[in-house]
Write a protein that holds these residues in place. Structure first.
Motif, PDB file in Angstrom:
ATOM      1  N   ASP A  72       0.835  -1.198   0.000  1.00  0.00           N
ATOM      2  CA  ASP A  72       0.000   0.000   0.000  1.00  0.00           C
ATOM      3  C   ASP A  72       0.873   1.252   0.000  1.00  0.00           C
ATOM      4  O   ASP A  72       1.601   1.504   0.963  1.00  0.00           O
ATOM      5  N   PRO A  73       0.810   2.075  -1.069  1.00  0.00           N
ATOM      6  CA  PRO A  73       1.642   3.284  -1.117  1.00  0.00           C
ATOM      7  C   PRO A  73       1.267   4.330  -0.077  1.00  0.00           C
ATOM      8  O   PRO A  73       2.024   5.272   0.155  1.00  0.00           O
ATOM      9  N   HIS A  74       0.113   4.170   0.572  1.00  0.00           N
ATOM     10  CA  HIS A  74      -0.215   5.060   1.688  1.00  0.00           C
ATOM     11  C   HIS A  74       0.727   4.806   2.865  1.00  0.00           C
ATOM     12  O   HIS A  74       0.957   5.698   3.689  1.00  0.00           O
ATOM     13  N   ARG A  75       1.276   3.586   2.922  1.00  0.00           N
ATOM     14  CA  ARG A  75       2.049   3.172   4.091  1.00  0.00           C
ATOM     15  C   ARG A  75       3.545   2.999   3.823  1.00  0.00           C
ATOM     16  O   ARG A  75       4.340   3.002   4.759  1.00  0.00           O
ATOM     17  N   THR A  76       3.930   2.830   2.558  1.00  0.00           N
ATOM     18  CA  THR A  76       5.340   2.552   2.284  1.00  0.00           C
ATOM     19  C   THR A  76       5.710   2.935   0.859  1.00  0.00           C
ATOM     20  O   THR A  76       4.828   3.045  -0.008  1.00  0.00           O
ATOM     21  N   GLN A  77       7.002   3.144   0.626  1.00  0.00           N
ATOM     22  CA  GLN A  77       7.459   3.377  -0.741  1.00  0.00           C
ATOM     23  C   GLN A  77       7.532   2.044  -1.482  1.00  0.00           C
ATOM     24  O   GLN A  77       7.897   1.017  -0.900  1.00  0.00           O
ATOM     25  N   SER A 109       0.914   8.325 -10.297  1.00  0.00           N
ATOM     26  CA  SER A 109       1.186   7.337  -9.261  1.00  0.00           C
ATOM     27  C   SER A 109       2.356   7.788  -8.396  1.00  0.00           C
ATOM     28  O   SER A 109       3.242   8.497  -8.855  1.00  0.00           O
ATOM     29  N   HIS A 110       2.358   7.353  -7.140  1.00  0.00           N
ATOM     30  CA  HIS A 110       3.490   7.620  -6.249  1.00  0.00           C
ATOM     31  C   HIS A 110       4.522   6.492  -6.280  1.00  0.00           C
ATOM     32  O   HIS A 110       5.493   6.531  -5.528  1.00  0.00           O
ATOM     33  N   LEU A 111       4.312   5.496  -7.137  1.00  0.00           N
ATOM     34  CA  LEU A 111       5.256   4.382  -7.190  1.00  0.00           C
ATOM     35  C   LEU A 111       6.522   4.770  -7.958  1.00  0.00           C
ATOM     36  O   LEU A 111       6.502   5.671  -8.793  1.00  0.00           O
ATOM     37  N   ALA A 153       4.561   7.006   0.393  1.00  0.00           N
ATOM     38  CA  ALA A 153       5.337   6.825  -0.834  1.00  0.00           C
ATOM     39  C   ALA A 153       5.779   8.138  -1.459  1.00  0.00           C
ATOM     40  O   ALA A 153       6.651   8.156  -2.320  1.00  0.00           O
ATOM     41  N   ALA A 154       5.166   9.254  -1.027  1.00  0.00           N
ATOM     42  CA  ALA A 154       5.523  10.565  -1.585  1.00  0.00           C
ATOM     43  C   ALA A 154       6.603  11.268  -0.769  1.00  0.00           C
ATOM     44  O   ALA A 154       7.047  12.362  -1.151  1.00  0.00           O
ATOM     45  N   LYS A 155       7.027  10.672   0.324  1.00  0.00           N
ATOM     46  CA  LYS A 155       8.008  11.312   1.200  1.00  0.00           C
ATOM     47  C   LYS A 155       9.419  11.106   0.653  1.00  0.00           C
ATOM     48  O   LYS A 155      10.190  10.281   1.131  1.00  0.00           O
ATOM     49  N   ILE A 156       9.749  11.917  -0.349  1.00  0.00           N
ATOM     50  CA  ILE A 156      11.055  11.778  -0.999  1.00  0.00           C
ATOM     51  C   ILE A 156      12.093  12.700  -0.373  1.00  0.00           C
ATOM     52  O   ILE A 156      13.255  12.695  -0.787  1.00  0.00           O
TER      53      ILE A 156
END
Length: 266
Positions: A72-77, A109-111, A153-156
């Motif tokens: 789940d990209p809400h929870r992880t990259q 997408s945040h992937l 996943a957006a926390k770059i």
């Protein structure tokens, strides 16, 4: 897809003023071993056209595709293994006809797509995927929206204040921050400061604002066109209101049941 169903769904979205993480969204995706890309595309486009008949801007998501992931990209990259061949032969055909639909929007997408962009940043922050692939190669002229920038996943960057500017520079027209008013204010302030310091950023913000207004104007023109050509609109309205009342009654009953269950919890 049936016109009445599409119209009902669009009117529910518009009249309910839904404000979820993906408002007014048409989700186009391919499940491996599942439906054919051509069928996913035709059904998604039919639904998108239905949204436009009720003056709702359709948003396809999440480009270039989420197929096959289990995390789940809400929870992880997440690093997606999509190959260039899958991108060109499976994903692009799903979206291609949608790209011709105007006005419209698309959500990135945040992937991370390691085989599509060697910079190893999520698609939301990828100049290659947005500016080179989506806008130049695929000639998409609609609104380009980010997924929620508060997702994990957006926390770059360790400093959140830098993330909105990075999304802007990558090519995002409209940024989404859904639940934290503090983060929303921080994003606004960071973009304002970046514009103050760098003239090119200020010009880019002006360009994006102009594009958003143009899309809104196109939607307005589409709305007027709908009023003039939809001879069966009154019939659709009657069917919709009956459907809407049934839906609202079911929703209120569900809420009442949930509330009662909640009250019984010790």
């Amino acid at each position: 897809a049936d016109q009445t169903y599409r119209y009902k769904a669009a009117k529910l979205i518009r009249n309910s003023r839904w404000n979820s993480a993906s408002p007014d969204a048409v989700k186009l995706y391919v499940l491996r071993g599942g439906r054919l890309p051509s069928r996913v595309s035709s059904q998604g486009i039919a639904f998108a056209k239905g949204l436009l008949t009720a003056d709702v801007l359709p948003t396809a998501k999440h480009f270039p595709g989420l197929g096959g992931i289990t995390q789940d990209p809400h929870r992880t990259q997440i690093i997606h293994p999509m190959s260039i061949q899958d991108f060109t032969q499976i994903q692009i055909p799903v979206y291609k006809k949608y790209f011709e639909l105007q006005p419209s929007a698309i959500m990135m997408s945040h992937l991370i797509y390691k085989n599509l962009d060697s910079s190893m940043v999520p698609a939301t922050f990828s100049q290659n995927l947005i500016q080179q692939q989506l806008e130049k190669n695929l000639n998409y002229r609609g609104l380009i929206i980010s997924d929620d920038l508060l997702m994990e996943a957006a926390k770059i960057d360790s400093e959140f204040s830098k993330i909105p500017t990075k999304a802007l520079l990558a090519g995002i027209d409209m940024q989404m921050l859904t639940w934290s008013t503090i983060s929303q204010k921080m994003a606004f302030e960071s973009l304002y400061q970046a514009a103050q310091k760098t003239p090119s950023v200020a010009q880019l913000i002006q360009k994006k604002s102009s594009k958003i207004r143009q899309i809104k104007n196109l939607l307005y023109v589409q709305s007027k066109k709908n009023d003039s050509i939809n001879g069966d609109k009154q019939s659709l309205e009657k069917k919709f209101h009956a459907f809407e009342q049934q839906w609202l009654n079911s929703w209120m009953k569900l809420n009442s049941t949930a509330l009662e269950s909640f009250r019984k919890i010790p």
